[in-house]
Design a protein around this motif. Structure first.
Motif, PDB file in Angstrom:
ATOM      1  N   ARG A   1     -11.192  -6.313  -8.360  1.00  0.00           N
ATOM      2  CA  ARG A   1     -10.305  -6.895  -9.369  1.00  0.00           C
ATOM      3  C   ARG A   1     -10.220  -6.018 -10.614  1.00  0.00           C
ATOM      4  N   ARG A   2     -11.039  -4.987 -10.670  1.00  0.00           N
ATOM      5  CA  ARG A   2     -11.036  -4.077 -11.820  1.00  0.00           C
ATOM      6  C   ARG A   2     -10.321  -2.764 -11.536  1.00  0.00           C
ATOM      7  N   VAL A   3      -9.699  -2.656 -10.368  1.00  0.00           N
ATOM      8  CA  VAL A   3      -8.877  -1.472 -10.098  1.00  0.00           C
ATOM      9  C   VAL A   3      -7.432  -1.816 -10.413  1.00  0.00           C
ATOM     10  N   GLY A   4      -6.585  -0.785 -10.462  1.00  0.00           N
ATOM     11  CA  GLY A   4      -5.172  -1.017 -10.749  1.00  0.00           C
ATOM     12  C   GLY A   4      -4.441  -1.544  -9.531  1.00  0.00           C
ATOM     13  N   ARG A   5      -3.229  -1.058  -9.325  1.00  0.00           N
ATOM     14  CA  ARG A   5      -2.426  -1.521  -8.185  1.00  0.00           C
ATOM     15  C   ARG A   5      -3.046  -1.067  -6.867  1.00  0.00           C
ATOM     16  N   VAL A   6      -3.028  -1.960  -5.892  1.00  0.00           N
ATOM     17  CA  VAL A   6      -3.564  -1.650  -4.571  1.00  0.00           C
ATOM     18  C   VAL A   6      -2.426  -1.615  -3.562  1.00  0.00           C
ATOM     19  N   VAL A   7      -2.378  -0.548  -2.768  1.00  0.00           N
ATOM     20  CA  VAL A   7      -1.429  -0.426  -1.663  1.00  0.00           C
ATOM     21  C   VAL A   7      -2.243  -0.480  -0.378  1.00  0.00           C
ATOM     22  N   HIS A   8      -1.973  -1.455   0.467  1.00  0.00           N
ATOM     23  CA  HIS A   8      -2.772  -1.692   1.669  1.00  0.00           C
ATOM     24  C   HIS A   8      -1.944  -1.306   2.888  1.00  0.00           C
ATOM     25  N   ILE A   9      -2.488  -0.418   3.732  1.00  0.00           N
ATOM     26  CA  ILE A   9      -1.713   0.166   4.832  1.00  0.00           C
ATOM     27  C   ILE A   9      -2.468   0.022   6.149  1.00  0.00           C
ATOM     28  N   THR A  10      -1.757  -0.447   7.184  1.00  0.00           N
ATOM     29  CA  THR A  10      -2.305  -0.483   8.525  1.00  0.00           C
ATOM     30  C   THR A  10      -1.247   0.014   9.503  1.00  0.00           C
ATOM     31  N   GLY A  11      -1.581  -0.011  10.788  1.00  0.00           N
ATOM     32  CA  GLY A  11      -0.661   0.461  11.820  1.00  0.00           C
ATOM     33  C   GLY A  11      -1.448   1.123  12.934  1.00  0.00           C
ATOM     34  N   THR A  12      -0.842   1.216  14.091  1.00  0.00           N
ATOM     35  CA  THR A  12      -1.525   1.867  15.213  1.00  0.00           C
ATOM     36  C   THR A  12      -1.593   3.368  15.012  1.00  0.00           C
ATOM     37  N   SER A  13      -0.523   3.970  14.549  1.00  0.00           N
ATOM     38  CA  SER A  13      -0.465   5.414  14.315  1.00  0.00           C
ATOM     39  C   SER A  13       0.174   5.655  12.954  1.00  0.00           C
ATOM     40  N   GLY A  14      -0.251   6.711  12.299  1.00  0.00           N
ATOM     41  CA  GLY A  14       0.404   7.132  11.067  1.00  0.00           C
ATOM     42  C   GLY A  14      -0.100   6.499   9.798  1.00  0.00           C
TER      43      GLY A  14
END
Length: 437
Positions: free
Chosen positions: A37-50
């Protein structure tokens, strides 16, 4: 705690295996004061490839815009410290020791209190989030380890954007044996009201992702194959056209090779637009992004080219085969191949075998390695003979010696094959990464 002791502590947690669920990670984070909660913006990424490539591209674009950016990825290619980076500088070894010492009592307390013991990846995720909080990052690009719904990274509650790069059959033991089941697991990263970008084109998987997005009230941004076009390609990089919310970005320089990386760039572009990154920073980031072991072209002794790519499932190997044909037309190809035993080995290696003049079967440096002899047997069943040299340290120089000065050696099948090969080349100081022209 020393760095060596920290790695030993983490290795000891492997006995708990992989246990899907967020409760253990959440409990660790609570004990640490919810550092995420003390970090800035979070980008969360998943996927089988890439997903790793998209994460690297997004990080590069954010950094080019002047942001202080954290990057969490897995698995590491050569060393543990690759997992956690700040503006692409790896975490220091003594910091790993400090974090492990701080979290070890909490992990033990959870177990002593009758709760399930946290797994290795859950502890590493908590360590990473604590470190990024300490570093005061503006943005954190967070790559899921596997799946999404029950992945430790999904214990982060507040995110600015999510992405599901694509869905294919991999990790079926844990995620399910259909595209739809895997899509449901990966769609677990979608948060209420938070935009999600997806490059998924499998109809069944896409339908699942669309349904979950509707249920969460999350805007879904779909990236299609028509949103990326390769203009020119060659060993020194490629020029692509990408379509985003702002229209077409023409003649974008992309340092990563392969049409599949152009498709990944289209996903990264939409994420960067959501984060209000300007066109100049997007172009600069994509031109300069570096992602070792993913379509990485290096030069070995005598000028021989070596392509390092951690392709380890049928979809990734098919993309690698297409990229080799596109980028290196007419070159003779030699293949150094090592895969894990828990993969769909026959379907994984099948796209690669027709490329090769010679094939070298090795065993990856992993307890899950498929023995080289068994891999050679799979190749034989597909109509190709392979030379068995189990140790990567022996197979790599032998394959290089067999390759002509204008040939291409492709090292692939697993990150546990590519990483050791790259490490050998670096240690002997015979590697030279080829910069974009």
């Amino acid at each position: 705690m020393t760095y060596a002791a920290a790695l030993a502590f983490l290795a000891g947690l492997q006995r708990f295996g992989m246990k899907p669920g967020l409760e253990r990670t959440a409990a660790l984070l609570e004990r640490l004061g919810r550092p995420e909660r003390r970090v800035g913006r979070v980008v969360h990424i998943t996927g089988t490839s890439g997903k790793g490539s998209v994460a690297a591209m997004v990080e590069a674009g954010l950094r080019a815009s002047g942001r202080r950016v954290g990057l969490f990825t897995s698995p590491p290619l050569e060393r543990f410290t690759e997992r956690m980076q700040l503006n692409r500088a790896e975490i220091a070894e003594d910091e790993v020791g400090r974090l492990a010492a701080a979290i070890a009592p909490h992990a033990k307390a959870l177990s002593a209190g009758g709760e399930d013991s946290p797994t290795e990846f859950e502890v590493i995720t908590a360590m990473a989030l604590a470190w990024f909080a300490d570093q005061g990052v503006d943005d954190l690009v967070l790559e899921a380890g596997m799946g999404g719904r029950f992945d430790a990274t999904t214990a982060v509650e507040r995110v600015a954007a999510t992405a599901i790069t694509n869905v294919a059959l991999d990790h079926t033991r844990w995620l399910g044996d259909t595209h739809e089941a895997i899509a449901w697991d990966k769609a677990g990263i979608i948060r209420p009201g938070v935009p999600c970008v997806t490059g998924t084109d499998h109809p069944g998987a896409l339908a699942v992702i669309e349904r979950v997005a509707r249920e969460q009230g999350a805007p879904l941004i779909r990236v299609t194959p028509e949103d990326s076009r390769v203009v020119t390609t060659g060993p020194d990089g490629q020029v692509v056209d990408l379509r985003g919310a702002r229209g077409w970005y023409r003649d974008v320089r992309l340092s990563l090779l392969g049409a599949h990386q152009a498709a990944n760039a289209a996903v990264a572009l939409r994420l960067l637009e959501l984060l209000d990154v300007d066109e100049g920073a997007i172009r600069s980031g994509l031109a300069e992004v570096v992602w070792p072991g993913r379509m990485e072209l290096v030069r070995a002794p005598g000028g021989r080219l070596v392509l390092l790519d951690g392709a380890h499932n049928p979809a990734k190997c098919a993309a690698l085969a297409r990229a080799v044909r596109d980028v290196f037309p007419g070159r003779r190809v030699h293949l150094l191949l090592g895969v894990l035993a828990d993969k769909d080995v026959e379907r994984t290696v099948a796209p690669l075998l027709p490329l090769a003049e010679q094939i070298w079967a090795v065993a990856p440096e992993s307890p899950r390695a498929l023995p080289a002899e068994e891999l050679a047997g799979v190749c034989a069943g597909l109509g190709r003979s392979a030379r068995v040299v189990p140790a990567i340290a022996e197979a790599l120089p032998a394959a290089l010696a067999a390759a002509g000065p204008d040939d291409l050696l492709v090292v692939t099948g697993s990150f546990y094959t590519v990483g050791p090969a790259r490490r050998i080349l670096v240690r002997r100081q015979v590697i030279q990464a080829l910069p974009p022209a």
